[in-house]
Design a protein around this motif. Structure first.
Motif, PDB file in Angstrom:
ATOM      1  N   ALA A  27      -5.440   3.686  16.234  1.00 53.91           N
ATOM      2  CA  ALA A  27      -4.818   2.363  16.251  1.00 53.91           C
ATOM      3  C   ALA A  27      -5.311   1.519  15.076  1.00 53.91           C
ATOM      4  CB  ALA A  27      -5.128   1.669  17.576  1.00 53.91           C
ATOM      5  N   ARG A  28      -6.606   1.597  14.776  1.00 52.39           N
ATOM      6  CA  ARG A  28      -7.139   0.839  13.641  1.00 52.39           C
ATOM      7  C   ARG A  28      -6.544   1.342  12.317  1.00 52.39           C
ATOM      8  NH1 ARG A  28     -12.154  -1.672  14.460  1.00 52.39           N
ATOM      9  NH2 ARG A  28     -12.133  -2.679  16.506  1.00 52.39           N
ATOM     10  N   LEU A  29      -6.420   2.627  12.170  1.00 54.62           N
ATOM     11  CA  LEU A  29      -5.867   3.176  10.932  1.00 54.62           C
ATOM     12  C   LEU A  29      -4.404   2.769  10.758  1.00 54.62           C
ATOM     13  CD1 LEU A  29      -7.435   6.762  10.925  1.00 54.62           C
ATOM     14  CD2 LEU A  29      -8.001   4.848   9.404  1.00 54.62           C
ATOM     15  N   ARG A  30      -3.638   2.748  11.829  1.00 53.60           N
ATOM     16  CA  ARG A  30      -2.231   2.328  11.728  1.00 53.60           C
ATOM     17  C   ARG A  30      -2.141   0.849  11.343  1.00 53.60           C
ATOM     18  NH1 ARG A  30      -1.843   5.613  16.531  1.00 53.60           N
ATOM     19  NH2 ARG A  30      -0.768   7.582  16.058  1.00 53.60           N
ATOM     20  N   GLU A  31      -3.027   0.031  11.886  1.00 53.96           N
ATOM     21  CA  GLU A  31      -3.043  -1.390  11.508  1.00 53.96           C
ATOM     22  C   GLU A  31      -3.359  -1.545  10.023  1.00 53.96           C
ATOM     23  OE1 GLU A  31      -5.848  -3.271  14.018  1.00 53.96           O
ATOM     24  OE2 GLU A  31      -4.596  -3.108  15.836  1.00 53.96           O
ATOM     25  N   THR A  32      -4.321  -0.749   9.550  1.00 52.63           N
ATOM     26  CA  THR A  32      -4.677  -0.824   8.129  1.00 52.63           C
ATOM     27  C   THR A  32      -3.512  -0.381   7.252  1.00 52.63           C
ATOM     28  OG1 THR A  32      -6.977  -0.329   8.726  1.00 52.63           O
ATOM     29  CG2 THR A  32      -6.353  -0.076   6.414  1.00 52.63           C
ATOM     30  N   GLU A  33      -2.799   0.650   7.665  1.00 52.23           N
ATOM     31  CA  GLU A  33      -1.620   1.113   6.907  1.00 52.23           C
ATOM     32  C   GLU A  33      -0.564   0.023   6.835  1.00 52.23           C
ATOM     33  OE1 GLU A  33      -1.743   5.948   7.759  1.00 52.23           O
ATOM     34  OE2 GLU A  33      -0.318   4.678   8.823  1.00 52.23           O
ATOM     35  N   GLU A  34      -0.328  -0.674   7.923  1.00 54.42           N
ATOM     36  CA  GLU A  34       0.659  -1.759   7.918  1.00 54.42           C
ATOM     37  C   GLU A  34       0.226  -2.884   6.974  1.00 54.42           C
ATOM     38  OE1 GLU A  34       1.124  -2.973  11.937  1.00 54.42           O
ATOM     39  OE2 GLU A  34       2.136  -1.109  12.565  1.00 54.42           O
ATOM     40  N   MET A  35      -1.075  -3.197   6.999  1.00 48.32           N
ATOM     41  CA  MET A  35      -1.567  -4.261   6.116  1.00 48.32           C
ATOM     42  C   MET A  35      -1.414  -3.877   4.652  1.00 48.32           C
ATOM     43  SD  MET A  35      -5.440  -5.777   5.830  1.00 48.32           S
ATOM     44  CE  MET A  35      -5.998  -4.198   5.170  1.00 48.32           C
ATOM     45  N   LEU A  36      -1.755  -2.653   4.305  1.00 48.65           N
ATOM     46  CA  LEU A  36      -1.632  -2.201   2.923  1.00 48.65           C
ATOM     47  C   LEU A  36      -0.166  -2.116   2.494  1.00 48.65           C
ATOM     48  CD1 LEU A  36      -4.399   0.566   2.824  1.00 48.65           C
ATOM     49  CD2 LEU A  36      -4.474  -1.721   1.816  1.00 48.65           C
ATOM     50  N   ALA A  37       0.712  -1.742   3.423  1.00 44.60           N
ATOM     51  CA  ALA A  37       2.130  -1.695   3.075  1.00 44.60           C
ATOM     52  C   ALA A  37       2.655  -3.091   2.745  1.00 44.60           C
ATOM     53  CB  ALA A  37       2.915  -1.082   4.229  1.00 44.60           C
ATOM     54  N   LYS A  38       2.214  -4.082   3.510  1.00 42.71           N
ATOM     55  CA  LYS A  38       2.615  -5.457   3.207  1.00 42.71           C
ATOM     56  C   LYS A  38       2.060  -5.903   1.837  1.00 42.71           C
ATOM     57  CE  LYS A  38       2.992  -6.953   8.004  1.00 42.71           C
ATOM     58  NZ  LYS A  38       2.455  -7.852   9.052  1.00 42.71           N
ATOM     59  N   LYS A  39       0.821  -5.493   1.537  1.00 44.03           N
ATOM     60  CA  LYS A  39       0.239  -5.864   0.242  1.00 44.03           C
ATOM     61  C   LYS A  39       0.995  -5.185  -0.893  1.00 44.03           C
ATOM     62  CE  LYS A  39      -4.130  -6.554  -2.092  1.00 44.03           C
ATOM     63  NZ  LYS A  39      -5.599  -6.437  -2.047  1.00 44.03           N
ATOM     64  N   GLN A  40       1.456  -3.982  -0.665  1.00 39.77           N
ATOM     65  CA  GLN A  40       2.272  -3.299  -1.677  1.00 39.77           C
ATOM     66  C   GLN A  40       3.524  -4.102  -1.985  1.00 39.77           C
ATOM     67  OE1 GLN A  40       2.933   0.605   0.002  1.00 39.77           O
ATOM     68  NE2 GLN A  40       1.567   1.580  -1.471  1.00 39.77           N
ATOM     69  N   GLU A  41       4.195  -4.566  -0.958  1.00 37.57           N
ATOM     70  CA  GLU A  41       5.407  -5.352  -1.159  1.00 37.57           C
ATOM     71  C   GLU A  41       5.096  -6.638  -1.940  1.00 37.57           C
ATOM     72  OE1 GLU A  41       7.055  -6.060   2.659  1.00 37.57           O
ATOM     73  OE2 GLU A  41       7.595  -3.949   3.033  1.00 37.57           O
ATOM     74  N   TYR A  42       3.976  -7.274  -1.614  1.00 34.06           N
ATOM     75  CA  TYR A  42       3.606  -8.515  -2.315  1.00 34.06           C
ATOM     76  C   TYR A  42       3.330  -8.242  -3.790  1.00 34.06           C
ATOM     77  CZ  TYR A  42       0.632 -12.336  -3.878  1.00 34.06           C
ATOM     78  OH  TYR A  42       0.073 -13.369  -4.612  1.00 34.06           O
ATOM     79  N   LEU A  43       2.560  -7.200  -4.075  1.00 36.86           N
ATOM     80  CA  LEU A  43       2.223  -6.881  -5.462  1.00 36.86           C
ATOM     81  C   LEU A  43       3.464  -6.488  -6.250  1.00 36.86           C
ATOM     82  CD1 LEU A  43      -1.099  -4.882  -4.920  1.00 36.86           C
ATOM     83  CD2 LEU A  43      -0.853  -7.193  -5.867  1.00 36.86           C
ATOM     84  N   GLU A  44       4.369  -5.747  -5.645  1.00 37.56           N
ATOM     85  CA  GLU A  44       5.594  -5.368  -6.346  1.00 37.56           C
ATOM     86  C   GLU A  44       6.431  -6.596  -6.690  1.00 37.56           C
ATOM     87  OE1 GLU A  44       7.445  -2.593  -3.758  1.00 37.56           O
ATOM     88  OE2 GLU A  44       6.148  -0.903  -4.328  1.00 37.56           O
ATOM     89  N   SER A  45       6.501  -7.539  -5.743  1.00 39.19           N
ATOM     90  CA  SER A  45       7.267  -8.761  -6.027  1.00 39.19           C
ATOM     91  C   SER A  45       6.603  -9.586  -7.136  1.00 39.19           C
ATOM     92  CB  SER A  45       7.401  -9.606  -4.760  1.00 39.19           C
ATOM     93  OG  SER A  45       6.120 -10.038  -4.312  1.00 39.19           O
TER      94      SER A  45
END
Length: 232
Positions: A27-45
């Motif tokens: 569960a912790r690893l999935r939460e971390t993956e979601e957080m990093l995916a959101k950061k990816q979207e922010y950095l790309e924008s």
């Protein structure tokens, strides 16, 4: 041992005792993956925005354009780091899921092995052999009984079949003799048979046959003449 060593040892022991369960770690690893995916979207924008600013100030304000390109480079570097971290977390999550699956499989197999052992504890191989032997004997007895019922029953009467056949032939011969004695032959006449007529008197002479043939030809000629006269 120093107090510092004891402190670190106690810390490691407490961490080992407080190890999270596989479900919690996943569960912790999935939460971390979601957080990093959101950061990816922010950095790309942000990268797209800085690139647009660099294009906008390229010919008018080179300093602002260069600053935008520098920020774009930093964002790209951060994005690359996030991508690497995300790949590592994904690999760790998959490994943990496989480990959890293997642990569950091993646990279930051990549970089944214990159940099988408990079942086999109530079984005795000697008793099983005796039971199979009894079943085989009963099957043989049942087969013999079935064969005995299927055979034709023959009762012994104490008579010889050859003697009975000889007696039957004697009876048939007696009946045949009685029928022969009752039959009567026809009476033979006392007078003599008539003599056979001579061949000469029974057969017509050749002269008589020629006269009859001549008479038939004359009658045929007369009939033909009458038919010709009628036709003319």
């Amino acid at each position: 041992m120093s107090k510092l060593g004891k402190l670190f040892r106690g810390t490691r022991s407490s961490r080992a005792r407080a190890a999270p369960s596989p479900q919690e770690a996943l569960a912790r690893l999935r939460e971390t993956e979601e957080m990093l995916a959101k950061k990816q979207e922010y950095l790309e924008s942000r990268i797209q925005r800085e690139l647009a600013l660099a294009k906008k100030h390229g010919s008018q304000n080179k300093r602002a354009a260069l600053q935008a390109l520098k920020r774009k480079k930093r964002f790209e570097k951060q994005l690359s780091q996030v991508d690497g971290t995300l790949s590592t977390i994904e690999f760790q999550r998959e490994a943990l899921e496989n480990s959890h699956t293997n642990t569950e499989v091993l646990r279930n197999m051990g549970f089944a092995a214990k159940a099988m052992k408990a079942v086999h504890e109530n079984m005795d191989l000697n008793k099983i052999d005796d039971l199979m032997q009894d079943i085989t004997e009963q099957q043989d007895i049942a087969q013999e009984i079935s064969e005995a019922f299927s055979q034709r029953v023959q009762f012994a009467d104490g008579f010889d079949e050859d003697e009975l056949l000889a007696e039957l032939e004697e009876l048939e011969q007696e009946e045949l003799n009685k029928k022969m004695t009752k039959m009567q032959l026809p009476n033979v006449p006392a007078s003599s048979l008539p003599s056979q007529p001579s061949r000469k008197s029974s057969m017509p002479s050749s002269a008589h046959r020629s006269r009859a043939a001549s008479s038939r030809r004359t009658e045929d000629d007369d009939d033909f003449q009458q038919l010709a006269a009628w036709a003319t």
